[in-house]
Design an enzyme around this catalytic site. Structure first.
Site, PDB file in Angstrom:
ATOM      1  CB  CYS A  64     -10.367 -33.209  13.561  1.00  0.00           C
ATOM      2  SG  CYS A  64     -10.279 -33.914  11.915  1.00  0.00           S
ATOM      3  CB  CYS A  67     -13.673 -32.624  11.906  1.00  0.00           C
ATOM      4  SG  CYS A  67     -13.029 -34.253  12.330  1.00  0.00           S
TER       5      CYS A  67
END
Length: 440
Positions: A64, A67
């Site tokens: 991600c 993230c």
């Protein structure tokens, strides 16, 4: 007597000492070295959230991009939060790998942040830059209700609270009147009572008598005042309705706030939130919201979030602004005769739209599937959408194998999907008495 005391101590010690030692062992196991972010797994997750009174957990996925950008901000914040008088620990867990943990806490997108207070999870909707995140998280270790005894204490409290949460200040109000709601809504607002203040403060906060409960939204430069009655029901209604600003701009972050609100949503879709005409209309929406607190008023620009706007049958050719009433899920209503807002006398048009909805002069619709999938995709991530689509496909195949063949004339009209836009009957106006709202 001394002999009796020693005997009791010796009897209790074997039971108590191991438990104390065990608690110390748990703390040592999760010793936060220099305020580093803890890396958790399935085997130690439960132990971690039960060991620390306050722990922020980042549910992430290694692939991600959001993230990866969040990680260094959490690293910075962890060092600062570890030095607080009441330390707050930051941890992370690969929820894509440890899917059982992710499923337990309803993780459907990455990154998702939750703060565990004495083991109880609360969604974190605040800012994600390190300095703002620290200010935001300090709220959770602060008293439920701050007691303010001077003008300077009020100013300092408001300054420390920042702009991420609404702020409630009870002037001349007893702490016990709001303490229950301060606990209940702690994750969404700051609460305080001012015991001593000057006329200058009364003038600044624009109230002329006490008791008065002032609700401020610093980020939106909004304020409202409640003079009572201070019975529990009326007080909670005011607090709940004041947790959101009068007109909320829709973003991925603010959209999450709507899930905790049971009111219907009046959504206005603009061409561009930043142009002067749109700003003028938003002011009118705020005035309408102030007079209709039983609705949540929100707005979004087609330019700012096209995928979301397209979910409500809006395209580049659609005449905007457009207003609909949304249930916050997959159904919404257009008001007959109020499909768009003209430039002249917009305030009256907004009033006509609201009254039309209340009268039931509406067309019930469902969010268009193609654009809605794009919207869902932007909210919960490609991986989750793929899983959902796969599961739905499997269920449909199983159901089709079980169904008996349909014969001409054997299917009732009610069997057709209500989301179909090709059937004229799905577009007929619904009036009071025959509107079929989905029950919540």
């Amino acid at each position: 007597m001394l002999f009796l005391f020693v005997s009791i101590f010796l009897l209790l010690a074997p039971a108590s000492l191991p438990s104390i030692a065990a608690a110390e062992t748990e703390q040592q196991k999760f010793a936060v070295d220099g305020g580093k972010v803890l890396e958790l797994g399935e085997s130690n997750f439960d132990a971690a959230i039960s060991t620390f009174d306050y722990i922020l957990v980042d549910f992430y996925a290694p692939w991600c991009g959001h993230c990866k950008r969040l990680a260094p901000e959490l690293d910075k914040a962890a060092r600062i939060l570890a030095e607080l008088k009441q330390p707050l620990v930051i941890a992370k867990i690969d929820a894509d790998k440890y899917k059982r943990v992710g499923s337990k806490y309803d993780i459907d997108g990455y990154p998702t942040l939750k703060i565990f207070i004495h083991g109880v999870p609360t969604d974190y909707y605040g800012p994600r830059k390190a300095d703002l995140l620290v200010r935001f998280l300090k709220k959770f270790v602060a008293p439920d209700v701050a007691i303010l005894n001077s003008d300077s204490a009020i100013s300092e409290f408001v300054e420390a609270a920042g702009t991420s949460f609404p702020i409630f200040i009870g002037f001349g109000l007893n702490e016990s009147a709001i303490s229950h709601f301060a606990v209940k809504y702690k994750k969404r607002a700051w609460f305080s009572v001012a015991k001593d203040f000057s006329d200058k403060t009364m003038e600044f906060y624009d109230f002329d008598k006490i008791p008065a409960l002032v609700a401020r939204h610093p980020n939106y430069e909004e304020q409202s005042i409640f003079y009572g009655p201070f019975e529990e029901k009326f007080l909670e209604d005011y607090i709940k309705q004041s947790l959101l600003p009068l007109a909320l701009p829709i973003t991925e972050e603010t959209l999450r706030l709507l899930k905790d609100d049971e009111r219907k949503v009046i959504l206005t879709i603009l061409e561009d939130e930043t142009d002067e005409r749109s700003k003028g209309l938003v002011k009118l929406l705020k005035a309408a919201a102030s007079a209709n607190r039983d609705f949540v008023f929100v707005f979004v620009g087609f330019k700012q979030w096209q995928e979301f706007a397209e979910s409500f049958e809006v395209s580049k050719k659609t005449k905007l602004p457009k207003m609909v009433v949304w249930d916050g899920d997959e159904e919404y209503f257009s008001v007959v005769g109020s499909e768009s807002i003209e430039d002249e006398d917009q305030g009256s048009q907004i009033t006509h739209f609201i009254q039309g909805y209340k009268d039931g002069n509406v067309i019930q619709k469902r969010i268009s599937s193609a654009s809605f999938m794009g919207f869902v995709n932007s909210m919960i991530g490609v991986g989750t959408v793929t899983i959902i689509v796969f599961v739905v496909a499997v269920v449909m195949i199983i159901q089709s194998l079980k169904e008996e063949p349909l014969r001409v004339g054997t299917r009732n009209e009610g069997d057709y999907p209500s989301s179909s836009t090709s059937q004229p009957e799905a577009r007929q106006p619904l009036h009071s008495g025959d509107k079929q709202d989905k029950e919540d």
